[in-house]
Design an enzyme around this catalytic site. Structure first.
Site, PDB file in Angstrom:
ATOM      1  N   HIS A 159       4.619  -3.499  24.152  1.00 57.35           N
ATOM      2  CA  HIS A 159       6.161  -3.828  24.316  1.00 57.35           C
ATOM      3  C   HIS A 159       6.267  -2.666  25.586  1.00 57.35           C
ATOM      4  CE1 HIS A 159      10.309  -3.454  23.625  1.00 57.35           C
ATOM      5  NE2 HIS A 159      10.338  -4.465  22.721  1.00 57.35           N
TER       6      HIS A 159
ATOM      7  N   ARG B 103       7.540 -10.135  28.233  1.00 63.39           N
ATOM      8  CA  ARG B 103       7.151  -8.846  27.776  1.00 63.39           C
ATOM      9  C   ARG B 103       5.822  -8.489  28.728  1.00 63.39           C
ATOM     10  NH1 ARG B 103       8.000  -8.013  21.679  1.00 63.39           N
ATOM     11  NH2 ARG B 103      10.465  -8.220  22.188  1.00 63.39           N
TER      12      ARG B 103
ATOM     13  N   ARG C 279       3.654 -13.644  22.796  1.00 64.00           N
ATOM     14  CA  ARG C 279       4.719 -14.026  21.982  1.00 64.00           C
ATOM     15  C   ARG C 279       6.125 -13.900  22.504  1.00 64.00           C
ATOM     16  NH1 ARG C 279       8.226 -10.985  18.355  1.00 64.00           N
ATOM     17  NH2 ARG C 279       6.906  -9.067  18.757  1.00 64.00           N
TER      18      ARG C 279
ATOM     19  N   LYS D 280       0.952  -1.226   0.008  1.00 64.95           N
ATOM     20  CA  LYS D 280      -0.203   0.067   0.058  1.00 64.95           C
ATOM     21  C   LYS D 280       0.733   1.336  -0.019  1.00 64.95           C
ATOM     22  CE  LYS D 280      -1.732   0.484   4.795  1.00 64.95           C
ATOM     23  NZ  LYS D 280      -2.812  -0.034   5.593  1.00 64.95           N
TER      24      LYS D 280
ATOM     25  N   HIS E  76       2.072  -3.324  20.286  1.00 64.49           N
ATOM     26  CA  HIS E  76       3.334  -3.756  19.365  1.00 64.49           C
ATOM     27  C   HIS E  76       3.130  -4.820  18.543  1.00 64.49           C
ATOM     28  CE1 HIS E  76       7.573  -4.300  18.788  1.00 64.49           C
ATOM     29  NE2 HIS E  76       7.429  -5.576  19.190  1.00 64.49           N
TER      30      HIS E  76
ATOM     31  N   GLU F 282      17.038 -11.684  24.850  1.00 68.05           N
ATOM     32  CA  GLU F 282      16.063 -10.790  25.080  1.00 68.05           C
ATOM     33  C   GLU F 282      15.136 -11.765  26.214  1.00 68.05           C
ATOM     34  OE1 GLU F 282      15.603  -8.404  20.869  1.00 68.05           O
ATOM     35  OE2 GLU F 282      14.189 -10.377  21.206  1.00 68.05           O
TER      36      GLU F 282
HETATM   37  P1  FAD Z   1       4.714  -6.428   7.643  1.00 67.95           P
HETATM   38  O1  FAD Z   1       6.186  -6.565   7.776  1.00 67.95           O
HETATM   39  O2  FAD Z   1       3.999  -5.286   8.439  1.00 67.95           O
HETATM   40  O3  FAD Z   1       4.292  -6.169   6.194  1.00 67.95           O
HETATM   41  C1  FAD Z   1       2.945  -6.029   5.836  1.00 67.95           C
HETATM   42  C2  FAD Z   1       2.891  -5.493   4.233  1.00 67.95           C
HETATM   43  O4  FAD Z   1       1.535  -5.405   3.884  1.00 67.95           O
HETATM   44  C3  FAD Z   1       3.254  -4.116   4.340  1.00 67.95           C
HETATM   45  O5  FAD Z   1       4.205  -3.998   3.181  1.00 67.95           O
HETATM   46  C4  FAD Z   1       2.085  -3.428   4.293  1.00 67.95           C
HETATM   47  O6  FAD Z   1       2.055  -2.186   3.279  1.00 67.95           O
HETATM   48  C5  FAD Z   1       1.165  -4.315   3.440  1.00 67.95           C
HETATM   49  N1  FAD Z   1      -0.191  -4.033   3.485  1.00 67.95           N
HETATM   50  C6  FAD Z   1      -0.734  -4.073   4.546  1.00 67.95           C
HETATM   51  N2  FAD Z   1      -2.290  -3.943   4.084  1.00 67.95           N
HETATM   52  C7  FAD Z   1      -2.346  -3.551   2.931  1.00 67.95           C
HETATM   53  C8  FAD Z   1      -3.328  -3.303   2.019  1.00 67.95           C
HETATM   54  N3  FAD Z   1      -4.646  -3.250   2.408  1.00 67.95           N
HETATM   55  N4  FAD Z   1      -2.995  -3.591   0.522  1.00 67.95           N
HETATM   56  C9  FAD Z   1      -1.738  -3.645   0.335  1.00 67.95           C
HETATM   57  N5  FAD Z   1      -0.704  -3.835   0.989  1.00 67.95           N
HETATM   58  C10 FAD Z   1      -1.168  -3.891   2.318  1.00 67.95           C
HETATM   59  N6  FAD Z   1       9.751  -9.044  15.460  1.00 67.95           N
HETATM   60  C11 FAD Z   1      10.766  -9.991  15.651  1.00 67.95           C
HETATM   61  O7  FAD Z   1      10.862 -11.307  15.322  1.00 67.95           O
HETATM   62  N7  FAD Z   1      12.056  -9.394  16.175  1.00 67.95           N
HETATM   63  C12 FAD Z   1      12.263  -8.328  16.265  1.00 67.95           C
HETATM   64  O8  FAD Z   1      13.250  -7.656  16.389  1.00 67.95           O
HETATM   65  C13 FAD Z   1      11.206  -7.086  16.220  1.00 67.95           C
HETATM   66  N8  FAD Z   1      11.127  -5.928  16.423  1.00 67.95           N
HETATM   67  C14 FAD Z   1      10.328  -5.104  16.012  1.00 67.95           C
HETATM   68  C15 FAD Z   1      10.207  -3.932  16.182  1.00 67.95           C
HETATM   69  C16 FAD Z   1       9.224  -2.916  15.653  1.00 67.95           C
HETATM   70  C17 FAD Z   1       9.345  -1.631  15.923  1.00 67.95           C
HETATM   71  C18 FAD Z   1       7.997  -3.655  15.385  1.00 67.95           C
HETATM   72  C19 FAD Z   1       6.888  -2.513  14.927  1.00 67.95           C
HETATM   73  C20 FAD Z   1       7.822  -4.866  15.114  1.00 67.95           C
HETATM   74  C21 FAD Z   1       9.031  -5.584  15.536  1.00 67.95           C
HETATM   75  N9  FAD Z   1       8.814  -7.144  15.271  1.00 67.95           N
HETATM   76  C22 FAD Z   1       9.863  -7.838  15.648  1.00 67.95           C
HETATM   77  C23 FAD Z   1       7.636  -7.636  14.993  1.00 67.95           C
HETATM   78  C24 FAD Z   1       7.752  -7.966  13.541  1.00 67.95           C
HETATM   79  O9  FAD Z   1       8.739  -7.017  12.768  1.00 67.95           O
HETATM   80  C25 FAD Z   1       6.640  -8.236  12.638  1.00 67.95           C
HETATM   81  O10 FAD Z   1       6.001  -8.799  13.365  1.00 67.95           O
HETATM   82  C26 FAD Z   1       6.853  -8.959  11.220  1.00 67.95           C
HETATM   83  O11 FAD Z   1       8.092  -8.102  10.454  1.00 67.95           O
HETATM   84  C27 FAD Z   1       5.633  -8.919  10.450  1.00 67.95           C
HETATM   85  O12 FAD Z   1       5.933  -8.986   9.074  1.00 67.95           O
HETATM   86  P2  FAD Z   1       4.759  -9.365   7.991  1.00 67.95           P
HETATM   87  O13 FAD Z   1       5.581  -9.714   6.747  1.00 67.95           O
HETATM   88  O14 FAD Z   1       4.009 -10.270   8.705  1.00 67.95           O
HETATM   89  O15 FAD Z   1       3.970  -7.784   7.977  1.00 67.95           O
HETATM   90  C1  SIN Z   2      12.802  -5.510  20.168  1.00 60.88           C
HETATM   91  O1  SIN Z   2      13.836  -5.267  19.548  1.00 60.88           O
HETATM   92  O2  SIN Z   2      12.556  -5.122  21.423  1.00 60.88           O
HETATM   93  C2  SIN Z   2      11.596  -6.129  19.442  1.00 60.88           C
HETATM   94  C3  SIN Z   2      11.736  -7.550  19.434  1.00 60.88           C
HETATM   95  C4  SIN Z   2      10.258  -8.384  18.973  1.00 60.88           C
HETATM   96  O3  SIN Z   2       9.513  -7.649  19.062  1.00 60.88           O
HETATM   97  O4  SIN Z   2      10.285  -9.640  18.804  1.00 60.88           O
END
Ligand code: FAD
Ligand code: SIN
Length: 531
Positions: free
Chosen positions: A243, A289, A385, A36, A350, A115
């Site tokens: 978080h 957490r 988680r 998106k 988070h 962690e």
């Molecule tokens: P996302 O990476 O969120 O990708 C979703 C995609 O879908 C995006 O491209 C978005 O634009 C697209 N999308 C959504 N709705 C639509 C739509 N209607 N139409 C078209 N496109 C759409 N997890 C860990 O394991 N380790 C970490 O260290 C960690 N740190 C984190 C730190 C932060 C700040 C955050 C926010 C999360 C963290 N997490 C971590 C959690 C982890 O990053 C996410 O759970 C994971 O990246 C999700 O991946 P995903 O591919 O499912 O979704």
């Molecule tokens: C963090 O770096 O604290 C995020 C890790 C996670 O959400 O798994």
């Protein structure tokens, strides 16, 4: 049929789940990825701590499994936990083969961080910006693949099922099929059917339904809401992870301070200078957490303070800068030197632990619809988680989805007559303010009443407020031309409804779901919730 697109595989989302799946199925057919915003904008891109995997001879699958089950508070699916933990290291090596570089020690071994909730050092990371590196590596490979086309600024509105072919669809009907998605091209404002033999829903989470969140603004739960409207099975939506430590600063939009800061020795203090965590849990700052977030919430409420302090300044400045370059630099921009002073922090929404129910091969209850990543409920996380298990989960299930989806594609064609999107609504610009006001109101209601500590009274109030927002927004939706902002609002309201309803149905406290009226776990309530 008019203007449309057709692919063997349609991937909704360009985070770790969508991109790693796309790369693998592109060997078997044409792939369209819709996303998106620009391709990198995703929760993945902001991930800090890393990816949990058993990579050290001193660690073991049994320990990682035990830690995951312990955090999940009795609701994990043990077989799914076993699958993810044991297949994790192989998927990680694959990710490195696709070009992702992770932090190494002086002797060239992977540096493994620590962690909360982990009994060993097992977090593979790229300093404190792991997600950016994962996203960079995957996007580079995806862009170079001749079978993959990425559509940026394309917004999926709804999944195409029998409902759009004029047939009655109910949640108990066992044979719903997915044929693609209606997609809004934000540049032309046209809604285009994207037909596909298989759809992979990889649209991520929904942190944006809360006022304070670590997630970027795109995390509006679109996939969860779309799947719900398409009558897919969803579960465990009450388990929203907060978080414990996001930066408290009026101009910082909930910037995350990684759990790895506590993993490397960071300590939590209240504003009186008391280290409070040991009084709540033996594992102190490294408890899971839910426990740390609730302890902070308790301190803030007891003391009437707006934030607590996370201190890593007792470590040598060079160590802090080497391990946390991005956090150090970002905090400096807000006038905080983390090598010299503590960081003001508060909890923030988070991660969505529940979502679209999937099996061990990422299949949803709708035929032809697979799902992967944060939008799903695989059974890995249960009621909470474990840190850094979600990038891992996405890698494992995007791989497991490949074989069954390639098989499914062979049985399908694009022959069905999918109708054009009905775009007869008229724009009423004077009412657009409704969208932004309702969005903010919803986020505040969720924060105030459906947060870290819940009660029947608060949930009932949230339900009534949300219902009002639902009625207003649906009325507006029927009369308006489609826009991303309006669709996101609808989806956020749907997700809020699912969280509140699921929370109201769980008459106990477990993991992330803490109810004042039922402060303890209740064995007879220990089952995944279903909607
Ligand atoms: P996302 O990476 O969120 O990708 C979703 C995609 O879908 C995006 O491209 C978005 O634009 C697209 N999308 C959504 N709705 C639509 C739509 N209607 N139409 C078209 N496109 C759409 N997890 C860990 O394991 N380790 C970490 O260290 C960690 N740190 C984190 C730190 C932060 C700040 C955050 C926010 C999360 C963290 N997490 C971590 C959690 C982890 O990053 C996410 O759970 C994971 O990246 C999700 O991946 P995903 O591919 O499912 O979704
Ligand atoms: C963090 O770096 O604290 C995020 C890790 C996670 O959400 O798994």
């Amino acid at each position: 049929m008019g203007h449309h697109q057709a692919f063997d595989f349609l991937v909704i989302g360009s985070g770790v789940a969508g991109l790693s799946y796309a790369l693998q199925v592109a060997e078997y057919g044409t792939v369209g990825i819709i996303t998106k915003k620009e391709s990198a904008e995703s929760n993945t891109n902001y991930a800090q701590g890393g990816i949990a995997a058993v990579m050290d001879p001193g660690d073991s699958f049994a320990q990682h499994i035990a830690d995951t089950l312990d955090a999940g508070a009795g609701l994990c699916d043990p077989e799914i936990v076993r699958i993810v933990v044991t297949e994790g290291p192989e998927r990680l090596r694959e990710l490195m083969a696709w070009g992702a570089h992770f932090t190494r020690t002086g002797t060239g071994k992977l540096h493994l961080g620590r962690e909360g909730g982990h009994s060993a050092n097992r977090i593979v990371h790229a300093a404190d910006a792991t997600g950016r590196e994962v996203e960079r590596a995957l996007l580079t490979s995806v862009r170079a693949h001749p079978n993959i086309q990425i559509f940026e600024y394309h917004y999926a509105i709804d999944l195409i099922t029998e409902h759009h072919l004029g047939q009655h669809v109910s949640r108990v009907r066992p044979d719903i099929h997915c044929y693609g998605a209606y997609v809004l091209d934000e540049q032309t404002e046209e809604v285009i059917p994207f037909l596909a033999k298989v759809v992979m829903l990889a649209s991520g989470g929904s942190g944006a339904v809360y006022l304070h969140t670590t997630n970027p603004a795109i995390a509006t739960g679109d996939g969860t809401a779309m799947a719900y409207r398409a009558k897919a099975r969803l579960s465990n939506m009450e388990f929203v992870q907060f978080h414990p430590t996001s930066l408290f600063h009026p101009e910082a939009h909930s910037f995350l301070i990684s759990e790895a800061v506590r993993g490397e020795g960071g300590l939590l203090f209240n504003q009186a200078g008391d280290r409070f965590m040991p009084a709540y849990d033996d594992r102190a700052e490294l408890a899971p957490r839910d426990i740390v977030a609730r302890a902070i919430d308790d301190q803030l409420k007891q003391r009437g303070e707006a934030y607590v302090l996370l201190d890593i300044s007792h470590k040598p400045a060079a160590f802090v800068k080497e391990h946390f370059p991005m956090i150090h630099e970002t905090c400096l921009q807000f006038g905080i030197d983390i090598t010299q002073q503590p960081i003001p922090v508060v909890p923030a929404a988070h991660y969505q632990c529940g979502g679209v129910q999937t099996d061990a091969f990422a299949r949803t209850s709708i035929q032809g619809l697979f799902a992967c990543g944060e939008v799903t409920c695989t059974g890995l996380h249960g009621a909470n988680r474990l840190a850094s298990n979600s990038l891992l989960e996405a890698l494992v299930f995007s791989h497991r989805a490949v074989a069954p989806s390639v098989e499914y594609v062979k049985t399908q064609s694009w022959n069905m007559a999918v109708p054009e999107w009905d775009s007869s609504g008229t724009k009423r610009p004077q009412e657009w303010v409704l969208v932004s006001h309702n969005r903010e109101e919803l986020r505040r209601v969720m924060w105030d009443y459906v947060g870290i500590v819940r009660s029947r009274l608060r949930l009932d109030r949230a339900f009534r407020r949300t219902h009002l927002l639902y009625e207003e927004t649906e009325d507006f939706y029927r009369r308006s031309r489609i826009s991303t902002g309006l669709c996101e609002l609808r989806n956020m309201i749907a997700v809020a409804y699912l969280i509140i309803r699921s929370a109201q149905m769980r008459h106990e406290s477990r993991g992330l779901h803490y109810m004042l009226d039922f402060p303890d776990p209740v064995e007879s309530e220990r089952r995944p919730s279903l909607v």
